[in-house]
Design a protein around this motif. Sequence first.
Motif, PDB file in Angstrom:
ATOM      1  N   GLY A 101      12.418  20.148 -14.964  1.00 20.30           N
ATOM      2  CA  GLY A 101      12.132  21.510 -15.057  1.00 20.30           C
ATOM      3  C   GLY A 101      11.473  22.205 -13.931  1.00 20.30           C
ATOM      4  N   ALA A 102      10.988  21.263 -12.949  1.00 16.50           N
ATOM      5  CA  ALA A 102      10.024  21.901 -12.007  1.00 16.50           C
ATOM      6  C   ALA A 102      10.840  22.748 -11.015  1.00 16.50           C
ATOM      7  CB  ALA A 102       9.663  20.650 -11.045  1.00 16.50           C
ATOM      8  N   GLN A 103      10.532  23.674 -10.323  1.00 15.51           N
ATOM      9  CA  GLN A 103      11.127  24.749  -9.650  1.00 15.51           C
ATOM     10  C   GLN A 103      11.522  23.875  -8.303  1.00 15.51           C
ATOM     11  OE1 GLN A 103       9.080  28.270  -8.548  1.00 15.51           O
ATOM     12  NE2 GLN A 103      10.673  29.159  -7.339  1.00 15.51           N
ATOM     13  N   TRP A 104      10.734  23.079  -7.659  1.00 17.64           N
ATOM     14  CA  TRP A 104      10.826  22.328  -6.526  1.00 17.64           C
ATOM     15  C   TRP A 104      10.314  21.007  -6.676  1.00 17.64           C
ATOM     16  CZ3 TRP A 104      13.057  24.228  -1.639  1.00 17.64           C
ATOM     17  CH2 TRP A 104      13.122  25.541  -1.391  1.00 17.64           C
ATOM     18  N   VAL A 105      10.538  20.049  -6.016  1.00 18.89           N
ATOM     19  CA  VAL A 105      10.323  18.670  -5.867  1.00 18.89           C
ATOM     20  C   VAL A 105      10.062  18.348  -4.366  1.00 18.89           C
ATOM     21  CG1 VAL A 105      10.982  18.282  -8.249  1.00 18.89           C
ATOM     22  CG2 VAL A 105      12.478  17.643  -6.173  1.00 18.89           C
ATOM     23  N   LEU A 106       9.092  17.636  -4.053  1.00 18.51           N
ATOM     24  CA  LEU A 106       8.782  16.989  -2.892  1.00 18.51           C
ATOM     25  C   LEU A 106       8.804  15.619  -3.140  1.00 18.51           C
ATOM     26  CD1 LEU A 106       8.289  17.464   0.226  1.00 18.51           C
ATOM     27  CD2 LEU A 106       5.741  17.351  -0.070  1.00 18.51           C
ATOM     28  N   VAL A 107       9.747  14.826  -2.540  1.00 20.17           N
ATOM     29  CA  VAL A 107       9.729  13.275  -2.792  1.00 20.17           C
ATOM     30  C   VAL A 107       9.247  12.701  -1.522  1.00 20.17           C
ATOM     31  CG1 VAL A 107      11.202  11.198  -3.139  1.00 20.17           C
ATOM     32  CG2 VAL A 107      11.703  13.264  -4.219  1.00 20.17           C
ATOM     33  N   LYS A 108       7.761  12.241  -1.498  1.00 22.80           N
ATOM     34  CA  LYS A 108       7.303  11.899  -0.195  1.00 22.80           C
ATOM     35  C   LYS A 108       7.702  10.594   0.104  1.00 22.80           C
ATOM     36  CE  LYS A 108       3.213  12.206  -2.367  1.00 22.80           C
ATOM     37  NZ  LYS A 108       2.026  12.409  -2.584  1.00 22.80           N
ATOM     38  N   GLY A 109       7.905  10.397   1.535  1.00 19.70           N
ATOM     39  CA  GLY A 109       8.430   8.982   1.939  1.00 19.70           C
ATOM     40  C   GLY A 109       7.407   8.332   2.860  1.00 19.70           C
ATOM     41  N   GLY A 110       6.205   8.659   2.557  1.00 22.84           N
ATOM     42  CA  GLY A 110       4.929   7.548   3.105  1.00 22.84           C
ATOM     43  C   GLY A 110       5.157   6.297   2.839  1.00 22.84           C
ATOM     44  N   HIS A 111       5.513   5.867   1.758  1.00 23.72           N
ATOM     45  CA  HIS A 111       5.516   4.466   1.267  1.00 23.72           C
ATOM     46  C   HIS A 111       6.807   3.890   1.475  1.00 23.72           C
ATOM     47  CE1 HIS A 111       2.177   4.982  -2.041  1.00 23.72           C
ATOM     48  NE2 HIS A 111       1.780   5.171  -0.765  1.00 23.72           N
ATOM     49  N   LEU A 112       7.866   4.534   2.418  1.00 23.75           N
ATOM     50  CA  LEU A 112       9.328   4.093   2.710  1.00 23.75           C
ATOM     51  C   LEU A 112       8.984   3.277   4.208  1.00 23.75           C
ATOM     52  CD1 LEU A 112      11.950   3.616   1.418  1.00 23.75           C
ATOM     53  CD2 LEU A 112      12.653   5.835   2.751  1.00 23.75           C
ATOM     54  N   TYR A 113       8.228   2.338   4.036  1.00 27.33           N
ATOM     55  CA  TYR A 113       7.604   1.927   5.478  1.00 27.33           C
ATOM     56  C   TYR A 113       8.618   1.722   6.503  1.00 27.33           C
ATOM     57  CZ  TYR A 113       3.549   1.617   2.625  1.00 27.33           C
ATOM     58  OH  TYR A 113       2.305   1.964   1.986  1.00 27.33           O
ATOM     59  N   GLU A 114       9.861   1.294   6.216  1.00 28.50           N
ATOM     60  CA  GLU A 114      10.929   0.885   7.107  1.00 28.50           C
ATOM     61  C   GLU A 114      11.443   2.284   7.903  1.00 28.50           C
ATOM     62  OE1 GLU A 114      12.899   0.414   3.170  1.00 28.50           O
ATOM     63  OE2 GLU A 114      10.900   0.300   4.042  1.00 28.50           O
ATOM     64  N   ASP A 115      11.134   3.389   7.567  1.00 36.63           N
ATOM     65  CA  ASP A 115      11.514   4.532   7.984  1.00 36.63           C
ATOM     66  C   ASP A 115      10.429   5.208   9.013  1.00 36.63           C
ATOM     67  OD1 ASP A 115      12.214   7.077   8.682  1.00 36.63           O
ATOM     68  OD2 ASP A 115      12.035   8.037   6.567  1.00 36.63           O
ATOM     69  N   PRO A 116      10.810   4.952  10.208  1.00 39.32           N
ATOM     70  CA  PRO A 116       9.822   5.406  11.244  1.00 39.32           C
ATOM     71  C   PRO A 116       9.546   6.896  11.244  1.00 39.32           C
ATOM     72  CG  PRO A 116      11.880   4.857  12.411  1.00 39.32           C
ATOM     73  CD  PRO A 116      12.203   4.688  10.733  1.00 39.32           C
ATOM     74  N   GLU A 117      10.109   7.533  10.552  1.00 38.49           N
ATOM     75  CA  GLU A 117       9.995   9.138  10.731  1.00 38.49           C
ATOM     76  C   GLU A 117       9.429   9.740   9.649  1.00 38.49           C
ATOM     77  OE1 GLU A 117      14.203  10.545  11.225  1.00 38.49           O
ATOM     78  OE2 GLU A 117      13.869  11.197  13.358  1.00 38.49           O
ATOM     79  N   CYS A 118       8.921   8.863   8.649  1.00 36.58           N
ATOM     80  CA  CYS A 118       8.147   9.034   7.653  1.00 36.58           C
ATOM     81  C   CYS A 118       8.681  10.581   6.888  1.00 36.58           C
ATOM     82  CB  CYS A 118       6.699   9.278   8.041  1.00 36.58           C
ATOM     83  SG  CYS A 118       5.503   9.420   6.663  1.00 36.58           S
TER      84      CYS A 118
END
Length: 281
Positions: free
Chosen positions: A175-192
């Motif tokens: 039910g949230a209007q917007w979501v921000l799925v943070k990628g800081g813990h996706l360590y293999e992604d160099p672009e964070c």
Amino acid sequence: MTTTPRTALTIAGSDSGGGAGIQADLRTFFANGVHGMTAITAVTVQNSLGVQGFTEIPAEVVTAQIRAVASDMGVDAAKTGMLATAEIIQAVAKTLDEVHIGRNAAIPFVVDPVAASMHGDALLREEALEAIRTELFPRATLVTPNLDEVRLLTGVEVTGRESQREAAGALLEFGAQWVLVKGGHLYEDPECTDLLSDGVQCIELTGPRHDTPHTHGGGDTLASAITSGLAKGLGVPDAVEAGKRFIERSVAEAYPLGAGVGPVSPFWRLAHDQPGAAAGR
């Protein structure tokens, strides 16, 4: 004549080490030119090595704090952090309706669903997680979970961009209007990469990944920076973009403190030529 700044309310726990929680929220509000107000939900005993314990504030005291500042000083935006129990979550949700804060009112509301430690350990019981889903998400302008919190809230294990989008869809169903799925813990992604979505738009926000162990309070700082932007009248995408750039710099200038994990630093917003600014310890 002095101009009164916009105001932001944080409903969260206190960090005795000063790196996260209420303390991180207040210094981020200050660094972004917003007057910060608080409703403290718990007092934690912690330092750079971790949390040794906490004491909950009675739910009626939490809600009294919200009513006190909202009725007198006004709130331009609000956020939550650590809410500790289902009872506190339910009481906060009811009180936000009373003071007209949330997605069905004019005052933006950011939910940082503090449900997992930086090591991925659950911090809330299932009944409190369910209260976040049913009581806070439907009232939220924006929710900002990290990947461990996504897993606890939805069961989705984010391993890349595709599952990040799957997680955003699962979170929006609450039910949230917007979501921000943070990628800081996706360590293999160099672009964070963080993913912002309202179910129609999917906006990927990329940035550098800084090689530092000192990230304490990063989630609180990001959510507070976004809340500051919303308090100043920015729309959600612009507030999130500004918050992303603020936390990038804060992580880049994080500092060691104590024997464990040091905090991210909003001090870069202060003039470096102030007396004593470069003196160190």
